[in-house]
Design a protein around this motif. Structure first.
Motif, PDB file in Angstrom:
ATOM      1  N   ILE A 256       0.830  -1.205   0.000  1.00 28.24           N
ATOM      2  CA  ILE A 256       0.000   0.000   0.000  1.00 28.24           C
ATOM      3  C   ILE A 256       0.866   1.257   0.000  1.00 28.24           C
ATOM      4  N   TRP A 257       1.785   1.333   0.941  1.00 30.85           N
ATOM      5  CA  TRP A 257       2.758   2.430   0.978  1.00 30.85           C
ATOM      6  C   TRP A 257       4.133   1.806   0.770  1.00 30.85           C
ATOM      7  N   PRO A 258       4.585   1.754  -0.460  1.00 29.10           N
ATOM      8  CA  PRO A 258       5.875   1.115  -0.727  1.00 29.10           C
ATOM      9  C   PRO A 258       7.016   1.898  -0.075  1.00 29.10           C
ATOM     10  N   ASN A 263      14.659   2.822   2.890  1.00 35.56           N
ATOM     11  CA  ASN A 263      13.656   2.870   3.957  1.00 35.56           C
ATOM     12  C   ASN A 263      12.951   4.213   4.145  1.00 35.56           C
ATOM     13  N   TYR A 264      12.576   4.820   3.026  1.00 34.19           N
ATOM     14  CA  TYR A 264      11.677   5.969   3.079  1.00 34.19           C
ATOM     15  C   TYR A 264      10.378   5.591   2.382  1.00 34.19           C
ATOM     16  N   ILE A 265       9.297   6.180   2.864  1.00 33.40           N
ATOM     17  CA  ILE A 265       7.983   5.895   2.295  1.00 33.40           C
ATOM     18  C   ILE A 265       7.823   6.583   0.939  1.00 33.40           C
ATOM     19  N   GLN A 266       7.247   5.835   0.003  1.00 38.62           N
ATOM     20  CA  GLN A 266       6.948   6.426  -1.303  1.00 38.62           C
ATOM     21  C   GLN A 266       5.464   6.745  -1.393  1.00 38.62           C
ATOM     22  N   LEU A 267       5.056   7.278  -2.511  1.00 39.98           N
ATOM     23  CA  LEU A 267       3.634   7.567  -2.676  1.00 39.98           C
ATOM     24  C   LEU A 267       2.838   6.264  -2.671  1.00 39.98           C
ATOM     25  N   PRO A 502       1.859  16.285   3.468  1.00 41.05           N
ATOM     26  CA  PRO A 502       1.060  15.328   4.235  1.00 41.05           C
ATOM     27  C   PRO A 502       1.886  14.492   5.198  1.00 41.05           C
ATOM     28  N   THR A 503       3.175  14.477   5.052  1.00 45.58           N
ATOM     29  CA  THR A 503       3.956  13.617   5.938  1.00 45.58           C
ATOM     30  C   THR A 503       4.498  14.374   7.143  1.00 45.58           C
ATOM     31  N   THR A 504       4.279  15.669   7.180  1.00 42.88           N
ATOM     32  CA  THR A 504       4.790  16.381   8.346  1.00 42.88           C
ATOM     33  C   THR A 504       3.692  16.510   9.382  1.00 42.88           C
TER      34      THR A 504
END
Ligand code: NAG
Ligand code: NAG
Ligand code: NAG
Ligand code: NAG
Ligand code: NAG
Ligand code: NAG
Ligand code: NAG
Length: 735
Positions: A256-258, A263-267, A502-504
């Motif tokens: 879902i969140w690759p 090790n950082y989240i992608q879209l 959206p990630t902050t």
């Protein structure tokens, strides 16, 4: 020995129970059903106790919300007994290698040779010496392996999830998993059955109770399902076929969140939407608090759930986790919404009131919009400046008029003065109860805010959202020529709310509240991602099904007043209505207003104690949020464990029996009885549906057209410190 510890455990976790229960209320989720995502406790609370041990199951049951589903990985012994054990390789999680040191075997599982101890080599009675472990802290605890049925009768979960990983393997060893599962599901409790082997689910689908949900579990994309020999990756493109067998799928969270290789989240991918479009529920697996997290989450485990359950523009239907409490925190949250800022302490909608609301722990601060003569939206509790400022004593005191669309009494209205003029006025503290003067030293202190000031102020504060309240929109359009909806969206985008990261932690949920459905209908057309909040008329006795269905078309949440919840007469509660329940049943969140500390505010039944009132709304009414002049009181309730003790631990927070006092008067105090209530009106569709807003003429400021509400909400505040303390205490007790 064991039972003694068990009693200790239960006596401790009972405290945590209520704590975790607290935030559990329905809100709007974009799950397939609209219900809150399911929390699935993998092997119980396996993040702390050995997976599938009685402590793990017992703790999960008592320390998380009541509808948490308990997950058991079913393995079969030689004599066909189902046991709950995470891994088919028994040395992983039990002491089997010490109990039967020489008994290692090698078998092929899904084509791969594995060496170790396997359940198929032992009958149930010979396993009684093997124990569980996870951390070395629990190595010496006396945890026995559970049979599935033993576990059911011991723990009595309200929702049990059976996961079967290796039907093919067991079949090869002459054991019939299908038969076993069919027999245990007859005992009740089982709500879900999952497997990464599609043919196994297919075999079950004929014989299973139709209420039991079958969930197909995807594993690593490159791996093949041994029952079909297709890779999970290739099966992803055939959701329609899976739907013919299962009602849901479970995928590793990275589907879902690759995550990048560093090790950082992608879209996010489209998989949640694809599954929902195919009519499948989708569950995300592999959550635990003690792993290495993608760095975007700053090692805050709660932060990791939010993009799955509420933040990302979609909601998964459930999460499989070793730490179910954290998942419950992410899913349930009682919002604390200020009412004109902390207006109990400072003048409405001033910098002081907002600052106090933020420091007192409001999740959401509010701005109620009115317009100035020069077309500037400002935050104020009243369109009549008499109510909220010292305008009577200012040089504008002569600008009195009667504007019948607003009120019959004369007033000086916000739209009669420019912003420059209004900003010279001194604010005036509210005091809704005549005898109760509020904070006199500060009664006229503070600066008034324009909407733009408010937005700038709120932007970098640690809030989960803001609420903008639109009133009198039709009047503003028709008589003053202001398109308030347009002005609000423009102000939001000018203040940068439409491109927040959206990630902050800085992103905010934007709620727009109105009692005019036409405003929300128009917003719905323009800003699909904003949370639209409909304010019901005061004192409704009930809501008709059709009115709720109508509200659902344009709103995500509803505000009701306290008297619509507990009908009262002369301060005595006569009964509790079903309004909140009925609105929530439609999947809408319900916030109740207005909570105040002055002892005359809560009905007599709440014993002149605001905390008793709040506790009743949490435990009896299950509200989703409080709108309050005193955010601090609600925050303290949320944080303070003592006020949340349930039965058996303290009498201080026993629920008050509703209506008893009035009956007492009735029986023993002739003439003292509160007057019977006239029947309260039922909300009908006709009350909800309105003609569209009139066009504003002359046209005001240009439309921005941007999607200002398409931003994401940060995490709820929740007393995790408390839970940590409890867990520490528990460990001390056990060791
Ligand atoms: C237990 O199993 C998991 C996955 O099944 C594996 O990652 C882990 O290394 C195993 N641990 C031991 C001690 O074998
Ligand atoms: C269980 O296994 C042991 C050892 O293989 C054997 O002695 C015993 O008879 C078995 N019990 C049952 C009930 O099958
Ligand atoms: C397993 O049990 C099921 C259900 O009782 C039955 O239909 C099936 O034939 C059995 N399979 C084998 C291989 O015995
Ligand atoms: C899958 O492949 C294995 C090995 O090639 C084979 O033995 C098995 O029969 C196949 N299963 C199916 C369902 O095609
Ligand atoms: C995660 O953080 C990285 C590095 O700051 C950033 O590039 C990425 O966009 C973030 N992920 C998401 C989904 O925003
Ligand atoms: C206030 O504004 C309203 C609407 O424009 C107008 O009808 C009224 O006369 C104004 N009052 C004064 C004192 O200017
Ligand atoms: C709701 O509808 C019923 C029947 O149409 C009517 O009798 C009642 O007065 C209505 N209630 C309200 C609040 O309009």
């Amino acid at each position: 020995m064991l039972s003694y510890r068990w009693i200790l455990l239960l006596s401790v976790v009972v405290v945590v129970t209520v704590a975790a229960e607290l935030p559990h209320a329905s809100t709007t989720f974009k799950t397939l059903t609209g219900n809150a995502p399911l929390v699935i406790a993998r092997g119980g609370f396996s993040g702390l106790f050995p997976d599938s041990s009685q402590f793990a199951f017992g703790f999960a049951l008592s320390a998380t919300s009541s509808d948490t589903s308990l997950w058991c990985d079913v393995q079969l012994t030689k004599d066909g007994v189902g046991i709950c054990l995470r891994d088919v390789l028994m040395q992983n999680g039990t002491t089997i290698s010490k109990v039967y040191p020489g008994a290692k075997q090698t078998y092929r599982i899904n084509g791969v040779r594995k060496t170790g101890w396997f359940p198929v080599d032992y009958n149930m009675s010979s396993l009684s010496n093997a124990l569980f472990y996870r951390t070395d802290k629990f190595d010496f605890c006396n945890f026995r392996i559970f049979s599935v049925t033993g576990f059911m009768s011991f723990v009595k979960p309200s929702s049990l999830w059976l996961n079967v990983e290796h039907d093919v393997f067991y079949t090869e060893h002459g054991l019939n998993m299908t038969n076993y599962i069919l027999s245990v599901q007859k005992l009740g409790f089982v709500k879900y059955i999952s497997s990464p082997e599609l043919r196994f689910l297919q075999k079950l689908s004929g014989g299973i109770n139709h209420k039991v949900k079958l969930v197909f579990r995807f594993l690593d994309k490159a791996v093949s399902d041994p029952s079909t020999n297709k890779t999970y990756d290739s099966m992803l493109s055939d959701l329609a076929f899976i739907k013919t067998i299962a009602s849901g799928i479970m995928v590793p969270k990275s589907y879902i969140w690759p995550v990048t290789s560093d090790n950082y989240i992608q879209l996010p991918t489209e998989i949640v939407k694809d599954a929902h479009d195919a009519g499948l529920e989708i569950y995300a697996s592999d959550f635990s608090n003690d792993g290495i997290f993608p760095y975007n989450y700053s090692y805050d485990p709660l932060e990791e759930y939010l993009p799955f359950v509420s933040n990302g523009g979609f909601s998964v239907d459930g999460v499989l986790t070793d730490h179910p409490l954290t998942a419950s925190e992410a899913i349930g949250n009682i919002l604390i919404i200020s009412h004109n800022g902390a207006s109990g302490d400072y003048p409405d909608c001033t910098d002081l009131a907002y600052e106090k609301a933020v420091t007192d722990g409001a999740d959401v601060i509010d701005c109620s919009i009115e317009m100035t003569k020069d077309g500037i939206p400002i935050c104020t509790s009243s369109i009549n400046l008499y109510d909220s400022t010292d305008v009577q004593n200012s040089k504008f005191s002569s600008l009195v008029s009667v504007v019948p669309e607003i009120q019959t009494k004369p007033g000086i209205f916000t739209f009669n003065l420019t912003w420059d003029e209004i900003s010279t006025l001194r604010p005036k503290i509210s005091h809704p109860y005549y005898d109760f003067v509020r904070n006199p030293r500060y009664a006229n202190q503070g600066k008034l805010f324009k909407l733009s000031d408010f937005l700038t102020y709120a932007k970098n504060k640690d809030l989960s959202g803001i609420m903008i309240i639109i009133k009198n929109a039709a009047f503003m359009a028709k008589s003053l020529g202001f398109d308030v909806v347009d002005l609000v969206t423009t102000a939001l985008s000018n203040a940068g709310y439409n491109n927040m990261d959206p990630t902050t932690k800085n992103n905010k949920e934007i709620m727009i509240q109105s009692k005019d459905s036409a405003v929300l209908v128009e917003l719905k057309q323009r800003l699909t991602q904003c949370k639209l909040v409909y304010s019901l008329p005061l004192k409704v006795g009930d809501v008709s099904d059709s009115s709720v269905a109508d509200i659902k078309k344009f709103a995500d949440a509803v505000i009701v007043d306290r008297e619509s919840v507990f009908a009262e007469s002369k301060g005595f509660i006569l009964r509790k209505s079903k309004v909140v329940e009925d609105v929530q049943a439609a999947g809408l969140a319900v916030y109740v207003e207005v909570f105040r500390n002055e002892y005359v505010s809560p009905p007599v039944d709440f014993l002149a104690d605001e905390t008793v009132e709040i506790n009743s709304y949490v435990q009896m009414v299950h509200v989703d949020g409080f709108i309050t002049d005193f955010p601090k009181t609600v925050r303290r309730y949320k944080m303070n464990t003592c006020t949340r003790l349930g039965d058996g631990t303290s009498t201080s927070m026993k629920l008050v029996p509703i209506g008893n006092l009035a009956q007492l008067l009735d029986a023993d105090c002739t003439g003292g009885m509160p007057p019977a209530l006239a029947p309260m009106p039922v909300l009908n569709s006709s009350d909800v549906i309105e003609p569209p807003l009139p066009a504003a003429e002359p046209k005001s400021a240009g439309s921005s057209g941007t999607n200002a509400c398409d931003v994401l909400a940060p995490p709820p505040l929740f007393s995790r410190e408390y839970v940590l303390t409890m867990v520490t205490l528990l460990l001390l007790l056990l060791l």
